[in-house]
Enzyme design. Structure first.
Site, PDB file in Angstrom:
ATOM      1  N   LYS A 132       1.270 -33.143  41.938  1.00 42.62           N
ATOM      2  CA  LYS A 132       0.389 -34.312  41.957  1.00 42.62           C
ATOM      3  C   LYS A 132      -0.894 -34.036  42.726  1.00 42.62           C
ATOM      4  O   LYS A 132      -1.830 -34.810  42.677  1.00 42.62           O
ATOM      5  CB  LYS A 132       1.111 -35.499  42.612  1.00 42.62           C
ATOM      6  CG  LYS A 132       1.999 -36.234  41.635  1.00 42.62           C
ATOM      7  CD  LYS A 132       2.476 -37.543  42.204  1.00 42.62           C
ATOM      8  CE  LYS A 132       3.245 -37.323  43.488  1.00 42.62           C
ATOM      9  NZ  LYS A 132       3.891 -38.515  44.015  1.00 42.62           N
ATOM     10  N   LYS A 181       2.268 -30.011  57.978  1.00 42.83           N
ATOM     11  CA  LYS A 181       1.701 -31.357  58.120  1.00 42.83           C
ATOM     12  C   LYS A 181       0.718 -31.405  59.282  1.00 42.83           C
ATOM     13  O   LYS A 181      -0.327 -32.045  59.184  1.00 42.83           O
ATOM     14  CB  LYS A 181       2.808 -32.389  58.325  1.00 42.83           C
ATOM     15  CG  LYS A 181       3.750 -32.415  57.143  1.00 42.83           C
ATOM     16  CD  LYS A 181       4.108 -33.781  56.684  1.00 42.83           C
ATOM     17  CE  LYS A 181       4.847 -33.624  55.370  1.00 42.83           C
ATOM     18  NZ  LYS A 181       4.987 -34.774  54.580  1.00 42.83           N
ATOM     19  N   LYS A 236       2.283 -24.403  39.718  1.00 48.96           N
ATOM     20  CA  LYS A 236       3.334 -25.367  39.419  1.00 48.96           C
ATOM     21  C   LYS A 236       2.735 -26.748  39.167  1.00 48.96           C
ATOM     22  O   LYS A 236       1.754 -27.113  39.802  1.00 48.96           O
ATOM     23  CB  LYS A 236       4.264 -25.462  40.631  1.00 48.96           C
ATOM     24  CG  LYS A 236       5.707 -25.182  40.302  1.00 48.96           C
ATOM     25  CD  LYS A 236       6.542 -25.065  41.544  1.00 48.96           C
ATOM     26  CE  LYS A 236       6.836 -26.407  42.178  1.00 48.96           C
ATOM     27  NZ  LYS A 236       7.824 -26.316  43.257  1.00 48.96           N
TER      28      LYS A 236
END
Ligand code: TRP
Length: 334
Positions: A201, A117, A198
């Site tokens: 989104k 992050k 995979k």
């Protein structure tokens, strides 16, 4: 909860972040729903985790309610499991404080999710850094043995295990050592545009089917899904990875084996198969979509379910916290 064969407790937190796609559902959520029958389970909407990254209050509020409705529609059953909103049970943050005092900076600096992050440019907030400690509190507050999570969360569950062990060693035995329960392989759904990745989104809407996509959106996405060279419907993950991925979806929703699917589509082309697949998905997803809409249309009932879940969770959580305070030396009867 008497009907449960095993007493091993299961806990999982559901992040209130937007929509769920077929990959999340078939690869993970569907299995958790099945596990409710085997373990006394606690599922909660992890709203306090959501705010470790900046949120718009209005959107967050709507997403918490929507996420609760989504998981109920997907089969989390408040008669079998304790289903609630994390912030309704204050013991999560109270236990987190205690765990903060036995967690080192180094433990948290090793966390891959945090490092990722930060490298993506997210602000290095103390809450984001301490997120795994809150997650540890979520889990051991209910004395869980099993934690169904995705692979990305494995390290957090391992830290939880270490903190539980550390607490037990320092203060006396309170917590079982929890283990991650990872999704079974075999239900790995790949991107509709690139069968080597995979389903996710983060690669654009054309690459995944959202569980709440409208019928026409599903038809369009399946129609434009990539296929392989040739024209036959044959299951061959090496030679025809894109077709194999679509066939996996067909298999999971029809219950047919791959050779039965091959027979059904013998002599037909990719186009016919895609039309059939889209209709199969639509007929399976629309009851879930209708169910979520019905849940959201009856807010009072939904809030009653959540209130009841919160009360049941608090009852257990208060007992654990009392034990913890006693062991640590904080408990003073007044
Ligand atoms: N961190 C988890 C995720 O990103 C969500 C979560 C919060 C969780 N608390 C938890 C999962 C406790 C399992 C157990 O998906």
């Amino acid at each position: 909860m008497e009907q449960h064969v095993s007493k091993q407790i299961m806990v999982s937190g559901l992040k209130p972040s937007g929509e769920i796609h077929l990959g999340n559902y078939l690869g993970a959520v569907k299995q958790w729903v099945e596990l409710q029958d085997m373990h006394p389970s606690y599922f909660f909407v992890a709203d306090l985790h959501a705010i470790t990254e900046p949120q718009k209050p209005k959107d967050l509020h709507a997403q918490i309610i929507e996420t609760a409705a989504t998981y109920l529609a997907l089969g989390i059953d408040p008669k079998k499991s304790v289903f609630f909103i994390q912030s309704h049970v204050p013991q999560h943050t109270e236990l987190m404080w205690i765990l903060n005092t036995i967690t080192s900076m180094g433990d948290l600096e090793r966390m891959v999710v945090y490092k990722e992050k930060i490298s993506e440019g997210k602000e290095a907030l103390a809450g984001l850094f301490a997120y795994p400690v809150l997650m540890a509190a979520d889990i051991i507050l209910y004395k869980a043995a099993h934690v169904p999570v995705g692979e990305d969360q494995r390290q957090h569950v391992e830290l939880t295990r270490e903190l539980a062990r550390r607490f037990n060693t320092r203060f006396g035995n309170v917590f079982p050592l929890p283990k991650p329960l990872l999704p079974k392989v075999g239900a790995r759904i790949m991107s509709l545009q690139d069968p080597s990745k995979k389903m996710s989104k983060s690669h654009g809407a054309a690459t995944y089917i959202g569980l709440f996509d409208a019928p026409d959106v599903i038809r369009k996405k399946i129609k434009s899904a990539v296929t392989d060279s040739g024209s036959e419907i044959i299951y061959s993950p090496e030679k025809k990875p894109a077709v194999a991925n679509l066939m996996t979806l067909y298999h999971l929703y029809s219950g047919l084996t791959f050779s039965e699917i091959e027979k059904e589509f013998a002599g037909k082309g990719y186009g016919d198969f895609k039309v059939a697949l889209a209709e199969l998905l639509i007929s399976n997803l629309s009851p879930i979509q209708d169910e979520r809409a019905a849940i959201l249309a009856d807010k009072n009932r939904l809030l009653t379910v959540l209130r009841d879940g919160g009360e049941r969770a608090s009852a257990t959580a208060a007992k654990t916290l009392d034990e913890v305070y006693a062991k640590v030396g904080l408990k003073i009867e007044i």
